[in-house]
Scaffold this active site. Structure first.
Site, PDB file in Angstrom:
ATOM      1  N   GLU A   1       0.839  -1.131  -0.106  1.00 53.45           N
ATOM      2  CA  GLU A   1      -0.138   0.101   0.048  1.00 53.45           C
ATOM      3  C   GLU A   1       0.971   1.332   0.214  1.00 53.45           C
ATOM      4  O   GLU A   1       1.718   1.383   0.645  1.00 53.45           O
ATOM      5  CB  GLU A   1      -0.809  -0.039   1.285  1.00 53.45           C
ATOM      6  CG  GLU A   1      -1.880   1.100   1.443  1.00 53.45           C
ATOM      7  CD  GLU A   1      -2.740   1.190   2.583  1.00 53.45           C
ATOM      8  OE1 GLU A   1      -3.550   1.918   2.646  1.00 53.45           O
ATOM      9  OE2 GLU A   1      -2.471   0.337   3.670  1.00 53.45           O
TER      10      GLU A   1
ATOM     11  N   LYS B   1      -9.534   2.734  -3.914  1.00 54.08           N
ATOM     12  CA  LYS B   1      -9.921   1.941  -2.866  1.00 54.08           C
ATOM     13  C   LYS B   1     -11.514   2.532  -2.486  1.00 54.08           C
ATOM     14  O   LYS B   1     -11.653   3.902  -2.369  1.00 54.08           O
ATOM     15  CB  LYS B   1      -9.133   2.482  -1.387  1.00 54.08           C
ATOM     16  CG  LYS B   1      -9.626   1.746  -0.077  1.00 54.08           C
ATOM     17  CD  LYS B   1      -8.652   1.802   0.949  1.00 54.08           C
ATOM     18  CE  LYS B   1      -8.842   1.139   2.395  1.00 54.08           C
ATOM     19  NZ  LYS B   1      -8.141   1.420   3.340  1.00 54.08           N
TER      20      LYS B   1
ATOM     21  N   CYS C   1      -5.455  -2.577   1.858  1.00 59.97           N
ATOM     22  CA  CYS C   1      -5.552  -2.814   3.415  1.00 59.97           C
ATOM     23  C   CYS C   1      -6.930  -3.325   3.898  1.00 59.97           C
ATOM     24  O   CYS C   1      -7.174  -4.418   3.853  1.00 59.97           O
ATOM     25  CB  CYS C   1      -5.459  -1.406   3.714  1.00 59.97           C
ATOM     26  SG  CYS C   1      -5.213  -1.247   5.756  1.00 59.97           S
TER      27      CYS C   1
END
Length: 530
Positions: A280, A345, A398
């Site tokens: 990430e 995301k 994540c």
């Protein structure tokens, strides 16, 4: 039986302390301890405390309090590490750590309190109360995974996720179904610990037999034949082990880039396709960094694709600058290496990545809690499947990997899963280990292999049955290089989602009421006979 009677009759602050300690002990059944019997001990105590609530003037309120203190202990012991992130920039945010460490468990405990209160409102005897409690507790965990964007962290079923053999049935009913099974088995010993005609040891035997059956099914499934992987498709998972203070310092950008390049170079067979995965935010603003793209063109092997966590920005409709936490796919083009696609995301972390109540936080001077402008990140539209190098994969960033059934659009099943994350915020705690266990359940549920790149760990290559084929421990730099494991045919959970879980929960509720009716009829028959 005497010990059970003492638990039911304890009053005052001792009752709440007992509930708190029972919840905290139950959390040790999860990563990194895996003391599975402690879940049974903790849940059994909670059931007995709900038994004891009947003796209070306000039993539902008493049951809620017992459930809340149990949940507070469970989540305080399980998610204490969330407070560690505030010490990364200690000069600004360390003062908030105690509030985070206590506030989050206090909020999550409302769900366990609600489960206990609802159970108490319809409390029964014997196995009926165990069935009803199991269904309600599991349904409330499902609600916890969805209310206010959801946080299904440390579902009770995670106690089986420490090993592939214990988690295989999640391929049928997912993580919530696995939690329902875990709760039932953990609460089973309480079935006979009350004067209700149930043999005292029957619950223990059910718990032991059910656990043995669960692991036997897992062992059989793991032993079944499965497709062979294509040795020509290779993944190279990079773990650079960059300290978080340097990760968020833009002056370290070039140094951090080189740390990842160090583990990305290396030749591959001429007929192979290489997929390199960076964690990430491994390369912030990569699409704007021509010098970095030029370095990738020079130094990465041919027939390779880079899948890198990044941050990107674009102009919004009103001219404002919008930032996204993203995954970038870099491929060779006639003009050299270029970013050919993005995934943004879509499930952001409240407060950590965006401010739900931005106006309020700004008014009290806490708008800077989020990175990349005080509004934080903007969210992407939805899960996606990206195609690169002739292979389709579903990227997750994540904590998106902790949500069951949300890995990719249902009609677009990919070949594998890619998770990029950065758990350096949480130090050498139980958090990164719990995070890995939750991610591996996504492979079991979907029947898809997973490549997981974590900045400081734990990076792992996971096969389609949730077995960890290779991993890099916390706080070690390195890489994993291996053929991408083969995917399995779609699982039952992949086809039905949480439908089977709801059927199981409904069946337990109906069974509990049926037993209550049977018991009532027996009492009425005995009265009539007299």
């Amino acid at each position: 039986m005497r010990a059970a009677a003492k638990v039911r009759t304890v009053t005052g602050w001792r009752r709440w302390l007992m509930a708190f300690l029972a919840g905290a002990s139950a959390a040790t059944a999860l990563a990194p301890f895996y003391l599975l019997p402690m879940m049974a001990a903790g849940v059994t105590v909670l059931v007995l405390l709900i038994d004891g609530a009947e003796a209070h003037g306000k039993p539902i309120r008493s049951a809620f309090a017992a459930g809340w203190f149990w949940g507070f202990g469970y989540f305080l012991a399980g998610v204490y590490w969330m407070a560690l992130s505030f010490f990364v920039q200690a000069d600004q945010f360390a003062w908030m750590a105690p509030f985070a460490m206590m506030g989050m468990p206090a909020f999550l405990a409302l769900f366990t309190g609600a489960a206990a209160a609802i159970s108490s409102a319809f409390w029964k005897n014997g196995w009926a109360r165990i069935a009803f409690f199991t269904a309600v507790f599991a349904l409330v965990e499902y609600a916890r995974g969805h209310v206010l964007t959801g946080l299904p962290w440390n579902l009770t079923g995670q106690l089986f996720a420490g090993s592939a053999v214990g988690s295989q049935t999640a391929a049928w009913y997912g993580a919530y179904g696995l939690s329902l099974v875990a709760i039932f088995l953990a609460a089973a010993p309480a079935a006979g610990l009350k004067e209700n005609g149930v043999k005292p040891l029957s619950g223990f035997l059910v718990m032991l037999g059910g656990t043995a059956l669960l692991y036997s099914i897992g062992a059989i499934r793991l032993a079944l034949p499965e497709p062979q992987s294509d040795a020509r498709e290779i993944v190279r998972i990079v773990q650079p082990n960059i300290p978080q203070r340097e990760k968020i310092d833009w002056s370290f950008w070039a140094k951090n880039f080189e740390r990842q390049m160090e583990h990305s170079r290396g030749a591959i067979p001429p007929d192979a396709k290489l997929f390199i995965v960076w964690p990430e935010n491994g390369a912030p603003l990569l699409a704007e960094a021509q010098s970095a793209l030029d370095a990738l063109s020079r130094e990465l092997p041919e027939n390779s694709v880079l899948i890198a966590g990044t941050v990107r920005r674009e102009a919004g409709n009103g001219g404002e600058e919008r930032w996204y936490n993203s995954v970038a796919v870099v491929e060779e083009t006639p003009r050299g290496r270029e970013v050919v696609s993005f995934y943004d995301k879509h499930h952001l972390v409240p407060v950590g990545e965006y401010l739900p109540l931005y106006g309020f936080f700004k008014s009290i001077g806490l708008a800077a809690l989020t990175p990349y402008q005080d509004r934080g990140f903007y969210s992407g539209a939805a899960p996606q499947v990206l195609t690169a190098g002739g292979s389709a994969f579903a990227p997750m960033i994540c904590y998106e990997a902790i949500f069951p059934g949300a890995s990719y659009p249902r009609a677009e099943r990919p070949d594998w899963l890619v998770v990029v994350t950065n758990d350096a915020w949480f130090g050498d705690s139980s958090g990164p280990r719990q995070h890995l266990d939750m991610a591996r359940l996504r492979s079991v549920e979907t029947g898809l292999p997973m490549a997981r790149s974590a900045n400081t760990g734990v990076s792992a290559l996971i096969d389609a049955k949730g077995r960890i084929l290779s991993r890099i421990p916390l706080y070690q730099a390195g890489k994993i290089e291996a053929p991408i494991p083969a995917k399995l045919p779609p699982t039952l959970y992949d086809r039905l989602g949480d439908a089977l879980f709801f059927v199981m929960a409904a069946a337990l509720i109906l069974l509990s009421f049926q037993q209550k009716l049977v018991a009532r009829d027996k009492r009425q028959g005995a009265t009539f006979a007299r």
